[in-house]
Design an enzyme around this catalytic site. Structure first.
Site, PDB file in Angstrom:
ATOM      1  N   ASN A  10     -19.817  18.213 -30.230  1.00 26.14           N
ATOM      2  CA  ASN A  10     -18.412  17.962 -30.546  1.00 26.14           C
ATOM      3  C   ASN A  10     -18.006  16.692 -29.808  1.00 26.14           C
ATOM      4  OD1 ASN A  10     -15.637  17.969 -30.851  1.00 26.14           O
ATOM      5  ND2 ASN A  10     -15.288  19.710 -29.475  1.00 26.14           N
ATOM      6  N   LYS A  12     -15.247  15.087 -29.910  1.00 25.19           N
ATOM      7  CA  LYS A  12     -13.808  14.995 -29.605  1.00 25.19           C
ATOM      8  C   LYS A  12     -13.280  13.601 -29.999  1.00 25.19           C
ATOM      9  CE  LYS A  12     -14.707  18.222 -25.943  1.00 25.19           C
ATOM     10  NZ  LYS A  12     -14.184  18.985 -24.845  1.00 25.19           N
ATOM     11  N   HIS A  95     -10.637  25.365 -31.672  1.00 25.20           N
ATOM     12  CA  HIS A  95     -11.116  24.858 -30.380  1.00 25.20           C
ATOM     13  C   HIS A  95      -9.995  25.022 -29.348  1.00 25.20           C
ATOM     14  CE1 HIS A  95     -12.447  22.118 -27.262  1.00 25.20           C
ATOM     15  NE2 HIS A  95     -13.666  22.262 -27.768  1.00 25.20           N
ATOM     16  N   GLU A  97      -8.879  23.133 -27.172  1.00 26.73           N
ATOM     17  CA  GLU A  97      -7.967  21.986 -27.073  1.00 26.73           C
ATOM     18  C   GLU A  97      -6.930  22.033 -28.200  1.00 26.73           C
ATOM     19  OE1 GLU A  97     -11.032  19.004 -26.763  1.00 26.73           O
ATOM     20  OE2 GLU A  97     -11.543  19.835 -24.807  1.00 26.73           O
ATOM     21  N   GLU A 167     -16.361  29.946 -26.102  1.00 26.66           N
ATOM     22  CA  GLU A 167     -16.121  28.802 -25.228  1.00 26.66           C
ATOM     23  C   GLU A 167     -15.088  29.183 -24.176  1.00 26.66           C
ATOM     24  OE1 GLU A 167     -17.540  24.920 -26.959  1.00 26.66           O
ATOM     25  OE2 GLU A 167     -15.438  25.092 -27.507  1.00 26.66           O
ATOM     26  N   GLY A 173     -15.547  21.161 -20.122  1.00 25.46           N
ATOM     27  CA  GLY A 173     -15.300  19.854 -19.495  1.00 25.46           C
ATOM     28  C   GLY A 173     -15.107  19.926 -17.988  1.00 25.46           C
ATOM     29  N   SER A 213     -19.652  23.098 -20.702  1.00 23.00           N
ATOM     30  CA  SER A 213     -20.484  22.363 -19.742  1.00 23.00           C
ATOM     31  C   SER A 213     -21.983  22.620 -19.922  1.00 23.00           C
ATOM     32  CB  SER A 213     -20.036  22.663 -18.311  1.00 23.00           C
ATOM     33  OG  SER A 213     -18.702  22.227 -18.134  1.00 23.00           O
TER      34      SER A 213
HETATM   35  C1  PEP Z   1     -16.327  21.629 -26.112  1.00 22.26           C
HETATM   36  O1  PEP Z   1     -15.376  20.864 -26.062  1.00 22.26           O
HETATM   37  O2  PEP Z   1     -16.524  22.295 -27.121  1.00 22.26           O
HETATM   38  C2  PEP Z   1     -17.203  21.725 -24.932  1.00 22.26           C
HETATM   39  C3  PEP Z   1     -18.008  22.726 -24.859  1.00 22.26           C
HETATM   40  O3  PEP Z   1     -17.070  20.713 -23.989  1.00 22.26           O
HETATM   41  P1  PEP Z   1     -18.011  20.463 -22.706  1.00 22.26           P
HETATM   42  O4  PEP Z   1     -19.437  20.645 -23.134  1.00 22.26           O
HETATM   43  O5  PEP Z   1     -17.711  19.088 -22.270  1.00 22.26           O
HETATM   44  O6  PEP Z   1     -17.627  21.499 -21.687  1.00 22.26           O
END
Ligand code: PEP
Length: 250
Positions: A10, A12, A95, A97, A167, A173, A213
């Site tokens: 992803n 973003k 998601h 976000e 998630e 992040g 992460s």
């Molecule tokens: C995401 O935004 O779906 C995600 C998992 O981000 P990150 O891997 O940076 O934690």
């Protein structure tokens, strides 16, 4: 048919058209012989170039969001049919976000999931608890609420085309990955939710991805867990060498 793992990136709000094209051209030869299905979700503006660059490769291109209506007065929005006709195959929905920054609720996400399926897109439905909810022991309650409300009215037939991504918001992040034990425990809970809401066959076949992460140094342990069928990668999907390492280790 063998169930392949999925490694999804992803991006973003990152990468111009040129960046996207270069990334895919560099990535493709590195992951030619990987065992997983590889998904990448660029920004809307880089979809076209990404689709072109991904032709004749094993990379599947998707979008990061869509609206639930097909057309109309929704300034700044993109519909499922616009994505489908461009050649996009999947769409990330719900998601964290989108939920937390843009205040999307379960009912809006549910309408998007229904529309995506109608438009022939494979939705990756994201669910996950915040740090506060986890510390208040509300993880399962929150996940069940998000899962049930986001998939309200979905038939068993349509459920076969849905991917779920767990998630945990506290792991996105932040560099704080859920331990493989925590992730597996939650994935098993989600597997049981799928069984309860659909049936045994769907529970067995539906992919449940872990996101939060994920990096080259933790992907193998996560992937060894019985109920983790792949990963959704944010930050570490922005560098093609790092992403290739994750794909090849998954
Ligand atoms: C995401 O935004 O779906 C995600 C998992 O981000 P990150 O891997 O940076 O934690």
């Amino acid at each position: 048919m063998e169930k392949k793992n999925i490694v999804a990136g992803n991006w973003k709000m990152n990468k111009t058209q040129k960046d996207a094209e270069e990334f895919i051209k560099n990535l493709a030869p590195l992951i030619k012989s990987c065992r997983s299905s590889v998904y990448i979700a660029p920004s809307f503006t880089a979809l076209s170039q990404s689709l072109d660059a991904a032709k004749e490769t094993n990379i599947i291109i998707g979008a990061q969001n869509m609206h639930d209506e097909t057309d109309g007065a929704f300034t700044g929005e993109i519909s499922g049919i616009m994505l489908k006709t461009l050649g996009v195959e999947f769409v990330i929905l719900g998601h964290s976000e989108r939920r937390h920054i843009f205040n999307e609720d379960n009912s809006f996400i549910n309408r998007k999931v229904i529309r995506a399926l109608k438009d022939g897109l494979e939705p990756i439905l994201c669910i996950g608890e915040t740090q506060k909810e986890r510390s208040e022991n509300k993880t399962e309650e929150v996940l069940e609420e998000q899962f049930c409300a986001s998939l309200k009215g979905i038939s068993k037939e349509d459920a076969q085309n849905i991917i779920v991504a767990y998630e945990p918001v506290w792991a996105i992040g932040t560099g704080k990955t859920a331990t493989s034990e925590i992730a597996e425990h939650v994935h098993l809970f989600i597997r049981k939710l799928i069984l309860k809401h659909f049936d045994k066959e769907i529970a067995k076949n539906m992919h449940i991805l872990y996101g939060g992460s994920v990096k080259p140094n933790n992907v193998e342990e996560l992937m060894q867990q019985e109920n983790i069928d792949g990963v959704l990668v944010g930050g570490a999907s922005l560098d093609y060498k790092i992403f290739a390492e994750i794909v090849n280790k998954a």
